[in-house]
Design a protein around this motif. Sequence first.
Motif, PDB file in Angstrom:
ATOM      1  N   ALA A 186       0.829  -1.210   0.000  1.00 18.53           N
ATOM      2  CA  ALA A 186       0.000   0.000   0.000  1.00 18.53           C
ATOM      3  C   ALA A 186       0.863   1.260   0.000  1.00 18.53           C
ATOM      4  O   ALA A 186       0.610   2.204  -0.756  1.00 18.53           O
ATOM      5  CB  ALA A 186      -0.933  -0.010   1.215  1.00 18.53           C
ATOM      6  N   ILE A 187       1.902   1.280   0.852  1.00 23.70           N
ATOM      7  CA  ILE A 187       2.774   2.452   0.936  1.00 23.70           C
ATOM      8  C   ILE A 187       3.533   2.662  -0.376  1.00 23.70           C
ATOM      9  O   ILE A 187       3.628   3.787  -0.897  1.00 23.70           O
ATOM     10  CB  ILE A 187       3.781   2.302   2.105  1.00 23.70           C
ATOM     11  N   GLN A 245      13.626   1.656  -1.403  1.00 22.53           N
ATOM     12  CA  GLN A 245      14.198   1.344  -0.091  1.00 22.53           C
ATOM     13  C   GLN A 245      13.240   0.479   0.721  1.00 22.53           C
ATOM     14  O   GLN A 245      13.653  -0.481   1.382  1.00 22.53           O
ATOM     15  CB  GLN A 245      14.508   2.639   0.678  1.00 22.53           C
ATOM     16  N   LEU A 246      11.949   0.819   0.660  1.00 22.30           N
ATOM     17  CA  LEU A 246      10.952   0.001   1.351  1.00 22.30           C
ATOM     18  C   LEU A 246      10.900  -1.400   0.755  1.00 22.30           C
ATOM     19  O   LEU A 246      10.761  -2.394   1.474  1.00 22.30           O
ATOM     20  CB  LEU A 246       9.570   0.659   1.238  1.00 22.30           C
ATOM     21  N   GLN A 270      12.501  -7.252   1.406  1.00 17.72           N
ATOM     22  CA  GLN A 270      13.305  -8.419   1.036  1.00 17.72           C
ATOM     23  C   GLN A 270      14.230  -8.841   2.171  1.00 17.72           C
ATOM     24  O   GLN A 270      14.388 -10.032   2.443  1.00 17.72           O
ATOM     25  CB  GLN A 270      14.104  -8.106  -0.226  1.00 17.72           C
ATOM     26  N   ILE A 271      14.831  -7.841   2.827  1.00 18.72           N
ATOM     27  CA  ILE A 271      15.741  -8.125   3.946  1.00 18.72           C
ATOM     28  C   ILE A 271      14.995  -8.829   5.081  1.00 18.72           C
ATOM     29  O   ILE A 271      15.502  -9.766   5.715  1.00 18.72           O
ATOM     30  CB  ILE A 271      16.398  -6.827   4.458  1.00 18.72           C
ATOM     31  N   LYS A 272      13.754  -8.382   5.328  1.00 10.67           N
ATOM     32  CA  LYS A 272      12.956  -8.962   6.412  1.00 10.67           C
ATOM     33  C   LYS A 272      12.281 -10.267   6.010  1.00 10.67           C
ATOM     34  O   LYS A 272      11.573 -10.876   6.816  1.00 10.67           O
ATOM     35  CB  LYS A 272      11.901  -7.956   6.872  1.00 10.67           C
ATOM     36  N   GLY A 273      12.487 -10.670   4.746  1.00  8.06           N
ATOM     37  CA  GLY A 273      11.897 -11.918   4.285  1.00  8.06           C
ATOM     38  C   GLY A 273      10.415 -11.836   3.996  1.00  8.06           C
ATOM     39  O   GLY A 273       9.720 -12.857   3.971  1.00  8.06           O
ATOM     40  N   ASP A 285       4.023  -8.766  -3.235  1.00 15.15           N
ATOM     41  CA  ASP A 285       2.888  -9.264  -4.010  1.00 15.15           C
ATOM     42  C   ASP A 285       2.811  -8.560  -5.365  1.00 15.15           C
ATOM     43  O   ASP A 285       3.638  -7.709  -5.693  1.00 15.15           O
ATOM     44  CB  ASP A 285       1.577  -9.110  -3.227  1.00 15.15           C
ATOM     45  N   VAL A 286       1.798  -8.934  -6.147  1.00 18.09           N
ATOM     46  CA  VAL A 286       1.636  -8.374  -7.495  1.00 18.09           C
ATOM     47  C   VAL A 286       1.444  -6.864  -7.446  1.00 18.09           C
ATOM     48  O   VAL A 286       1.975  -6.134  -8.276  1.00 18.09           O
ATOM     49  CB  VAL A 286       0.440  -9.055  -8.216  1.00 18.09           C
ATOM     50  N   VAL A 287       0.673  -6.386  -6.455  1.00 16.63           N
ATOM     51  CA  VAL A 287       0.399  -4.944  -6.337  1.00 16.63           C
ATOM     52  C   VAL A 287       1.694  -4.167  -6.154  1.00 16.63           C
ATOM     53  O   VAL A 287       1.917  -3.131  -6.791  1.00 16.63           O
ATOM     54  CB  VAL A 287      -0.570  -4.660  -5.164  1.00 16.63           C
ATOM     55  N   THR A 288       2.577  -4.670  -5.283  1.00 21.85           N
ATOM     56  CA  THR A 288       3.844  -3.989  -5.019  1.00 21.85           C
ATOM     57  C   THR A 288       4.700  -3.918  -6.281  1.00 21.85           C
ATOM     58  O   THR A 288       5.197  -2.853  -6.661  1.00 21.85           O
ATOM     59  CB  THR A 288       4.628  -4.718  -3.906  1.00 21.85           C
ATOM     60  N   TYR A 289       4.873  -5.050  -6.936  1.00 25.30           N
ATOM     61  CA  TYR A 289       5.676  -5.084  -8.156  1.00 25.30           C
ATOM     62  C   TYR A 289       5.084  -4.180  -9.239  1.00 25.30           C
ATOM     63  O   TYR A 289       5.789  -3.387  -9.872  1.00 25.30           O
ATOM     64  CB  TYR A 289       5.774  -6.514  -8.695  1.00 25.30           C
TER      65      TYR A 289
END
Length: 332
Positions: free
Chosen positions: A98-99, A120-121, A126-129, A133-137
């Motif tokens: 969302a962000i 960066q987010l 990725q760092i936090k594992g 999702d599709v929305v982010t990409y």
Amino acid sequence: MKHYSTAISLFHQLDSIGIGHDDYSLSVLINCYCHMKRTDFGFSLLGKMIKLGYEPNCVTFNTLINGLIVIGRTKQAAELFCKACVGGFTPDSVTYGAIIKGITIIDSLRKDQLLEEAMQLFKEMQIKGISSDVVTYTSLVRGFCNSGRWDKGKALLGDMLASDLSPSLITYTMLVDMFSKEAMMEQAEYVVEWMMKKGVNLDTFTYNILINGYCFRNQLRKAHKTLLYMIKIKKLDKALRLFQEASRKGLTPEIITFSALIDGLFKNDRPEEALELFREMQGHALTSDLVIFCTLVGGLCRSGRVDMALSILYELEKEGLACKYRCSYSAY
């Protein structure tokens, strides 16, 4: 069913008869207000939730963050995200998505450096594992492409398509549309290839986007090839509609496209439409060749219109193609 106002009315009725709310029902009510773009009421309920001693969970914060982004208050959404994290809130893929979506929308409008913050987010996820999702990409791809950073956008697109994610037809079509409007047909074709590889069937809207994109770039041969492919995979009616639309938009018809459409109509027992299309072809002053004549005569004979087939043969004689036709047709 999305009857948010009905749900809110029901909650008020429960209040009036003295039935209180728990954390779950309050979260549902917050969600209803956010969907109705009344995030202010959502925050009032968040305050009520805290006063009652309930701990807001991930779903509650995600609802409020997304609600703020929907009404264009991305800065406040980011502030809420930060405050919640300081207070011990652990964001999930929905929160990050969302962000990032909100940031990339703002960046495409203001052309500033917010895309870097979005990246960066993304890296933090990725760092936090936390799986993207599709929305982010899709948000990141759209943001980079709208900012003219096509290499970065294409790299992220490749990552998304090569992952285990399963974008919907709507997501794929959105990407094809985005690339086509920017006259980047190679990237649009790349997405279409992946659609086919993943077994996602293109609909009429997607084909229409492709053909319009090819026409815009004057790649008329590719526009015709797309129509021919549609006929090949038995999407005849869709191909006919798009052919007519493309012709109205300035696509110069080619004899091979007419021939394939006429053949398809005959094979689907639609001889009248085939003849009408042939007359339309003649109206474009296209020179009939041996293939179109073979298609016409064969189709007319199969549909019982022998007299009409004989008249076509008479035309063949006038154009000096009768001998060639007999040699060609005898091979069947």
